[in-house]
Scaffold this motif. Structure first.
Motif, PDB file in Angstrom:
ATOM      1  N   UNK A 222       0.890  -1.243   0.019  1.00 49.60           N
ATOM      2  CA  UNK A 222      -0.232  -0.060   0.080  1.00 49.60           C
ATOM      3  C   UNK A 222       0.932   1.315   0.026  1.00 49.60           C
ATOM      4  N   UNK A 223       1.907   1.006   0.808  1.00 50.40           N
ATOM      5  CA  UNK A 223       2.798   2.457   1.000  1.00 50.40           C
ATOM      6  C   UNK A 223       3.495   2.630  -0.553  1.00 50.40           C
ATOM      7  N   UNK A 225       2.325   1.802  -3.531  1.00 50.00           N
ATOM      8  CA  UNK A 225       1.175   2.140  -4.329  1.00 50.00           C
ATOM      9  C   UNK A 225       0.773   3.579  -4.293  1.00 50.00           C
ATOM     10  N   UNK A 226       0.636   4.082  -2.864  1.00 45.97           N
ATOM     11  CA  UNK A 226       0.128   5.379  -2.704  1.00 45.97           C
ATOM     12  C   UNK A 226       1.161   6.291  -3.175  1.00 45.97           C
ATOM     13  N   UNK A 227       2.440   6.045  -2.425  1.00 45.84           N
ATOM     14  CA  UNK A 227       3.586   7.102  -2.878  1.00 45.84           C
ATOM     15  C   UNK A 227       3.820   7.271  -4.301  1.00 45.84           C
ATOM     16  N   UNK A 228       3.748   6.147  -5.071  1.00 41.74           N
ATOM     17  CA  UNK A 228       4.101   5.901  -6.607  1.00 41.74           C
ATOM     18  C   UNK A 228       3.066   6.585  -7.072  1.00 41.74           C
ATOM     19  N   UNK A 229       1.797   6.608  -6.804  1.00 39.61           N
ATOM     20  CA  UNK A 229       0.771   7.457  -7.533  1.00 39.61           C
ATOM     21  C   UNK A 229       1.032   8.691  -7.217  1.00 39.61           C
ATOM     22  N   UNK A 322      11.234  -0.112   2.858  1.00 36.65           N
ATOM     23  CA  UNK A 322      11.309  -0.867   1.656  1.00 36.65           C
ATOM     24  C   UNK A 322       9.849  -0.253   0.779  1.00 36.65           C
ATOM     25  N   UNK A 323       8.829  -0.365   1.164  1.00 39.17           N
ATOM     26  CA  UNK A 323       7.599   0.225   0.811  1.00 39.17           C
ATOM     27  C   UNK A 323       7.612   1.629   0.145  1.00 39.17           C
ATOM     28  N   UNK A 324       8.032   2.443   1.047  1.00 41.43           N
ATOM     29  CA  UNK A 324       8.143   3.874   0.989  1.00 41.43           C
ATOM     30  C   UNK A 324       9.384   4.097  -0.185  1.00 41.43           C
ATOM     31  N   UNK A 325      10.608   3.622  -0.087  1.00 42.21           N
ATOM     32  CA  UNK A 325      11.647   3.726  -1.019  1.00 42.21           C
ATOM     33  C   UNK A 325      11.219   3.557  -2.566  1.00 42.21           C
ATOM     34  N   UNK A 326      10.542   2.071  -2.716  1.00 42.53           N
ATOM     35  CA  UNK A 326       9.920   1.904  -3.859  1.00 42.53           C
ATOM     36  C   UNK A 326       8.883   2.549  -4.427  1.00 42.53           C
ATOM     37  N   UNK A 327       8.161   3.063  -3.677  1.00 46.57           N
ATOM     38  CA  UNK A 327       7.058   4.125  -3.924  1.00 46.57           C
ATOM     39  C   UNK A 327       7.758   5.428  -4.535  1.00 46.57           C
ATOM     40  N   UNK A 341       5.249  -1.731  -6.497  1.00 49.10           N
ATOM     41  CA  UNK A 341       4.613  -2.411  -5.681  1.00 49.10           C
ATOM     42  C   UNK A 341       5.112  -3.850  -5.521  1.00 49.10           C
ATOM     43  N   UNK A 342       5.438  -4.559  -6.470  1.00 49.37           N
ATOM     44  CA  UNK A 342       5.614  -5.962  -6.522  1.00 49.37           C
ATOM     45  C   UNK A 342       6.972  -5.934  -5.848  1.00 49.37           C
TER      46      UNK A 342
END
Length: 369
Positions: A222-223, A225-229, A322-327, A341-342
């Motif tokens: 979710x992190x 996807x949210x930051x990526x969007x 990890x989630x925030x970095x990828x986003x 996200x994956x």
């Protein structure tokens, strides 16, 4: 109205000159390309002095024939020259079939690319972790920049909303551990040791590990996807423009929420897993709940609980970073959001398992085994 394109052959200074005239636009070329292709003799120059207009198709026709006949192009306007040069710069051979690469070279190349990608990702992750520490220090120095509402809202998303799925998963895992353990231990007449298996394995390893995997799948993705969007819609750039740090406003609240909630979720998962194991022991092995609890207190040392609770915030930090970095790495298009996200989920789970292995060795080394 533009005149149709035409061609005339002239002899100048002992050489053949092709003089083009009219409009070299796609609507006015007619049979000019075929007539040019039919010319085989030596040609010194293609003269564009009488050309009224030229577009990309006309420039390509002129460039292709000048290249084929090995001749010069002269007397064109500056715009025509620039257009022909631009078309010529893109004239590169394209292979229909990829070049054959030996299997060994291909495998070695893919391994090398994977190693380079992994190394660059780890460096980027470490740099992002450093940026998170800097943002944390800035918030400590300026407490008014701390966004309490954002953190509390993430508590609900990361923690409260996950209670149902984590509780069900943990309960079923406790049942599975007890059932599989009892089947094997029954061969030796030691069904009572199923309680040891459920208690120690749950509090020390599986409770926190399965919770981390579930949180990585729910919150880490979710992190990202949210930051990526937000990156695609340029909301992150807009925040920087108005003087708001994305690290403080977006990354820090999410990281704090996961780090704080992971120990609570892990303890909750351990309790539900033990309840599941006790339920199966009661039903299948006819061990009363009170006996199960007494035996559990005897065989599970308090250090097992501390091991799980120490690992939990570290796992939470890994998942959030990890989630925030990828986003924050998303750029280009919506497909990148899915890929990142994956990558966030895979990276978080992989790092959690690696760090868990290091923890296992460390706690054994210090005598907590």
């Amino acid at each position: 109205m533009n005149k149709a394109a035409d061609i005339a052959e002239e002899t100048r200074d002992g050489g053949t000159v092709l003089r083009l005239s009219g409009s070299l636009a796609i609507a006015n070329l007619h049979d000019l390309p075929a007539r040019l292709d039919a010319i085989e003799g030596p040609v010194s120059t293609i003269d564009l002095s009488d050309v009224d207009h030229i577009d990309t198709i006309g420039a390509w026709v002129v460039h292709r024939n000048a290249k084929r006949l090995n001749c010069d192009i002269s007397s064109g306007s500056d715009d025509a020259k620039r257009l022909i040069e631009a078309v010529g710069a893109l004239d590169e051979p394209v292979s229909i079939h990829p070049d054959h690469v030996p299997a060994v070279s291909r495998v070695v190349g893919q391994i090398g690319e994977a190693v380079i990608a992994a190394g660059s990702t780890m460096l980027g992750l470490l740099g992002f972790f450093g940026s998170t520490l800097v943002a944390s220090w800035n918030v400590i120095r300026h407490p008014h920049r701390f966004r309490l509402n954002a953190v509390v809202q993430r508590f609900e998303v990361v923690g409260v909303a996950a209670l149902g799925i984590i509780g069900l998963m943990s309960f079923l895992i406790g049942i599975v551990i007890a059932q599989q353990g009892s089947v094997q231990l029954r061969q030796f007449g030691m069904e009572m040791l199923t309680i040891n298996l459920v208690g120690r394995l749950t509090f020390r390893e599986l409770g926190v590990l399965m919770t981390a995997i579930m949180v990585a799948g729910r919150s880490g993705s979710a992190f990202a996807a949210q930051l990526g969007t937000m990156k695609l819609t340029e909301e992150v750039d807009a925040m920087r423009t108005i003087g708001v740090s994305p690290m403080e406003a977006l990354v820090l609240p999410r990281t704090m929420a996961v780090v704080i909630m992971m120990p609570l979720l892990s303890f909750y998962a351990c309790i539900l897993s033990v309840i599941g194991g006790g339920f199966l022991c009661w039903i299948a092995l006819e061990i009363p709940p009170i006996t199960f609890i007494q035996r559990l207190r005897e065989v599970v040392p308090i250090t097992d609980l501390w091991v799980g609770l120490i690992k939990a915030p570290v796992f939470g930090l890994i998942i959030a970073i990890s989630g925030c970095f990828q986003g924050m790495q998303v750029k280009g298009n919506a497909e990148e959001v899915g890929l990142r996200t994956t990558a966030a989920v895979v990276q978080a789970i992989f790092l959690v398992i690696v760090i868990d292995a290091f923890f296992a060795v460390f706690f054994t080394w210090i005598g907590w085994n």
